[in-house]
Design a protein around this motif. Structure first.
Motif, PDB file in Angstrom:
ATOM      1  N   VAL A 299       0.852  -1.203   0.000  1.00  0.00           N
ATOM      2  CA  VAL A 299       0.000   0.000   0.000  1.00  0.00           C
ATOM      3  C   VAL A 299       0.884   1.248   0.000  1.00  0.00           C
ATOM      4  O   VAL A 299       1.697   1.438   0.910  1.00  0.00           O
ATOM      5  N   LEU A 300       0.710   2.072  -1.008  1.00  0.00           N
ATOM      6  CA  LEU A 300       1.444   3.339  -1.077  1.00  0.00           C
ATOM      7  C   LEU A 300       0.464   4.472  -0.780  1.00  0.00           C
ATOM      8  O   LEU A 300      -0.602   4.546  -1.391  1.00  0.00           O
ATOM      9  N   VAL A 301       0.813   5.329   0.185  1.00  0.00           N
ATOM     10  CA  VAL A 301      -0.048   6.470   0.513  1.00  0.00           C
ATOM     11  C   VAL A 301       0.669   7.731   0.052  1.00  0.00           C
ATOM     12  O   VAL A 301       1.849   7.924   0.356  1.00  0.00           O
ATOM     13  N   CYS A 302      -0.026   8.582  -0.662  1.00  0.00           N
ATOM     14  CA  CYS A 302       0.673   9.633  -1.385  1.00  0.00           C
ATOM     15  C   CYS A 302      -0.264  10.787  -1.740  1.00  0.00           C
ATOM     16  O   CYS A 302      -1.475  10.584  -1.823  1.00  0.00           O
ATOM     17  N   THR A 303       0.291  11.959  -1.974  1.00  0.00           N
ATOM     18  CA  THR A 303      -0.518  13.029  -2.578  1.00  0.00           C
ATOM     19  C   THR A 303      -0.366  12.919  -4.103  1.00  0.00           C
ATOM     20  O   THR A 303       0.623  12.351  -4.584  1.00  0.00           O
ATOM     21  N   PRO A 304      -1.286  13.471  -4.873  1.00  0.00           N
ATOM     22  CA  PRO A 304      -1.165  13.369  -6.341  1.00  0.00           C
ATOM     23  C   PRO A 304       0.139  13.975  -6.862  1.00  0.00           C
ATOM     24  O   PRO A 304       0.754  13.431  -7.775  1.00  0.00           O
ATOM     25  N   HIS A 305       0.592  15.077  -6.260  1.00  0.00           N
ATOM     26  CA  HIS A 305       1.832  15.708  -6.742  1.00  0.00           C
ATOM     27  C   HIS A 305       3.031  14.807  -6.543  1.00  0.00           C
ATOM     28  O   HIS A 305       3.878  14.661  -7.408  1.00  0.00           O
ATOM     29  N   ARG A 306       3.101  14.195  -5.348  1.00  0.00           N
ATOM     30  CA  ARG A 306       4.222  13.283  -5.061  1.00  0.00           C
ATOM     31  C   ARG A 306       4.184  12.082  -5.996  1.00  0.00           C
ATOM     32  O   ARG A 306       5.208  11.638  -6.489  1.00  0.00           O
ATOM     33  N   LEU A 307       2.988  11.586  -6.223  1.00  0.00           N
ATOM     34  CA  LEU A 307       2.883  10.412  -7.087  1.00  0.00           C
ATOM     35  C   LEU A 307       3.337  10.759  -8.505  1.00  0.00           C
ATOM     36  O   LEU A 307       4.066   9.995  -9.148  1.00  0.00           O
ATOM     37  N   GLN A 308       2.929  11.923  -8.934  1.00  0.00           N
ATOM     38  CA  GLN A 308       3.322  12.378 -10.270  1.00  0.00           C
ATOM     39  C   GLN A 308       4.846  12.405 -10.390  1.00  0.00           C
ATOM     40  O   GLN A 308       5.409  11.916 -11.361  1.00  0.00           O
TER      41      GLN A 308
END
Ligand SMILES: Nc1ncnc2c1ncn2[C@@H]1O[C@H](COP(=O)(O)OP(=O)(O)OP(=O)(O)O)[C@@H](O)[C@H]1O
Length: 560
Positions: A299-308
């Protein structure tokens, strides 16, 4: 030859902003905006853009304060325009002429003020920006859920794997004397656990919506962990767990939520044996790369910017089977949608897509109707209502003692909270909400000068993580002050589990019911009691919206 549809579009496009009854400043932005911007960098995105855009005018704006104001003004009539490929997402709104509510104009009738001069008690813009923003959910469909809620009285009854049940009872909800699922958990866990329709190419998609603090996190997390464990029992582990290719992703709008959710998963993984990682802003790049790209993650928890940016660094998201979009109302708004939609599109092997939210804005509702017509909507009966356990008070700063200053009214509330006989033996925590982030440090400073233990919490604060921890956790300084006051913006209103906060002060009138519900929702969590004070300044804001809110709260009705 132009088609009938494009001719109709053209006619709308020729209308001047003034004809659309938009405020002057909205019109100004509309004039500056380039037409027919093409933001997409993928074919699929282009197709969506074609469908979603009503090409009246595309409004572009960057400055945050303008952005917030403008966004709310057109909220009722706006739909997000999606696009991708920007390092920093630019916010776009397309104004839909025909959707501007008639009431937005008709409510603002000229009135005579108490000095005998004619004026508009409620300025047009104020009414427009606060007109209906939430999806109206009929009471018949709300009531039909009640029988389902009565079905499950314990976590054992869902058929969750034993390690997951153990993780909920001994880890996630440890310390509670009586454990039973909350309403949203009772109605969401069974459908989320159901096997996927193997014949369909599409993922099973769900929208789970319930009041703030009602336990939505566990409602999606328990089934997610269950499915990951079941897959491990039936498939080859080496295929499932590959470095740089997470099995599931939870997207949230802020770093604080990343910390909160990854902390909960870490707790649960003692029993569930799940590997997880939360990508936070304050982490070193090398640490992120080591953990996310060089190790397998469940499970990866992330904000959209970080994921990008992780995708740019080589993260593969095509094999993600479970994707959760927490705070979906925020992540599908015009600021995040250009990042979030391509993330969903890239997950081509998705089994389940879960959107989770405490509010369903109209814009989100119509987006889902259009692109996810089969989404399974799971909604609790009291969605969009302020829970009765929260005492709601409206303080009018124009009344004598406050000398028309909201600061004085706020100070008076704080003194009242400090002197009440609640939370004895414990430090009191109060959250004060303002609309503009530049106002938060000013108000905190003003309160400090009045001997209040206040500090600001906004995106401009460098040590955000420490400030929040200082506020939520017990510290050695607590006895000295007796009360901690966090002055914040909507950053502090989304998803944060401020379970020990009993009092919330809305220093500024929120721009919409959506913001109001999220801000008030920082108190009265997990069935506890709370108090919310809304400070109004009639001179500036007019009272009709507030009156409507107050009446709805008294009647226990859903806000609009
Ligand atoms: N079944 C339960 N019984 C008692 N407490 C619970 C239960 N489930 C969750 N909680 C607690 O309720 C609190 C709020 O949960 P959570 O943060 O998931 O709410 P939420 O609905 O996501 O709120 P928001 O909409 O503000 O994000 C947490 O402290 C959590 O531990």
């Amino acid at each position: 030859m132009a088609s009938a549809r494009s001719m109709a579009t053209l006619r709308i496009a020729r209308k001047k902003p003034a004809q659309l009854r938009l405020s002057k400043s909205v019109g100004k932005y509309a004039k500056q905006a380039p037409r027919n911007l093409n933001l997409s960098n993928s074919r699929r995105m282009n197709e969506r853009l074609e469908k979603i855009r009503i090409p009246l005018k595309t409004i572009e704006y960057n400055r945050r304060s303008d952005e917030a104001r403008l966004r709310r003004r057109v909220e009722r009539s706006a739909e997000p325009v999606v696009g991708a490929g920007y390092r920093r997402p630019v916010r776009f709104v397309t104004v839909k002429a025909e959707k501007i509510p008639k009431t937005a104009v008709s409510v603002a009738k000229p009135k005579v003020n108490r000095h005998g001069h004619g004026h508009r008690e409620t300025p047009k813009v104020s009414v427009l920006e606060r007109s209906a923003s939430l999806k109206a959910i009929p009471y018949t469909s709300r009531n039909s859920v009640k029988s389902k809620i009565a079905l499950h009285m314990s976590f054992e009854s869902f058929g969750l794997l034993k390690p997951i049940q153990e993780a909920i009872i001994s880890e996630a909800l440890r310390g509670l004397s009586y454990i039973q699922p909350s309403a949203i958990q009772k109605i969401a866990i069974p459908p989320l656990l159901a096997p996927r329709n193997q014949k369909s190419d599409h993922p099973n998609s769900f929208l789970i919506a319930s009041e703030t603090g009602s336990g939505k996190t566990l409602a999606y997390l328990a089934p997610l962990l269950h499915h990951l464990k079941v897959e491990e029992q039936t498939e080859n582990l080496a295929n499932l767990r590959r470095s740089g290719s997470p099995r599931s992703i939870i997207l949230v709008p802020s770093g604080e939520l990343v910390s909160q959710i990854s902390k909960l998963i870490k707790k649960m993984s003692h029993s569930a044996k799940i590997s997880s990682f939360g990508v936070r802003r304050d982490m070193k790049h090398a640490v992120i790369i080591d953990n996310v790209l060089k190790k397998p993650i469940d499970v990866l928890v992330c904000t959209p910017h970080r994921l990008q940016s992780l995708i740019t660094d080589g993260l593969r998201t095509s094999d993600v089977t479970h994707l959760v979009i927490d705070e979906a109302d925020s992540l599908f708004d015009e600021s995040f949608a250009p990042l979030v939609i391509p993330i969903i599109d890239r997950a081509i092997h998705l089994h389940r897509l879960v959107l989770c939210s405490a509010t369903i804005p109209r814009a989100l509702d119509s987006y889902l109707e259009r692109y996810y017509p089969d989404i399974h909507r799971i909604v609790t009966p009291h969605l969009h209502a302020v829970p009765r356990r929260i005492q709601f008070e409206v303080i009018d700063a124009t009344e004598g003692a406050y000398a028309r200053r909201k600061e004085n009214a706020c100070l008076s509330c704080l003194r009242e909270i400090s002197n009440d006989k609640t939370e004895e033996g414990r430090v009191k925590r109060v959250m004060v909400f303002v609309n503009e982030r530049t106002e938060a440090p000013k108000l905190a400073e003003w309160l400090k000068n009045k001997d209040q233990n206040a500090f600001a919490f906004t995106r401009d604060v460098d040590d955000r993580k420490d400030r929040m921890a200082e506020f939520l956790e017990d510290t050695s300084d607590d006895e000295k002050h007796g009360m901690k006051i966090l002055v914040t913006t909507d950053l502090g209103s989304r998803g944060l589990d401020t379970i020990n906060v009993k009092n919330v002060i809305l220093f500024d009138t929120p721009h919409s019911s959506i913001d109001l519900l999220h801000r008030i929702g920082r108190t009265g969590r997990a069935g506890r009691r709370g108090r919310a004070f809304l400070i109004i300044n009639n001179e500036k804001y007019g009272g009709s919206w507030v009156r409507e809110i107050r009446n709805a709260v008294i009647r226990g009705q859903a806000l609009i």
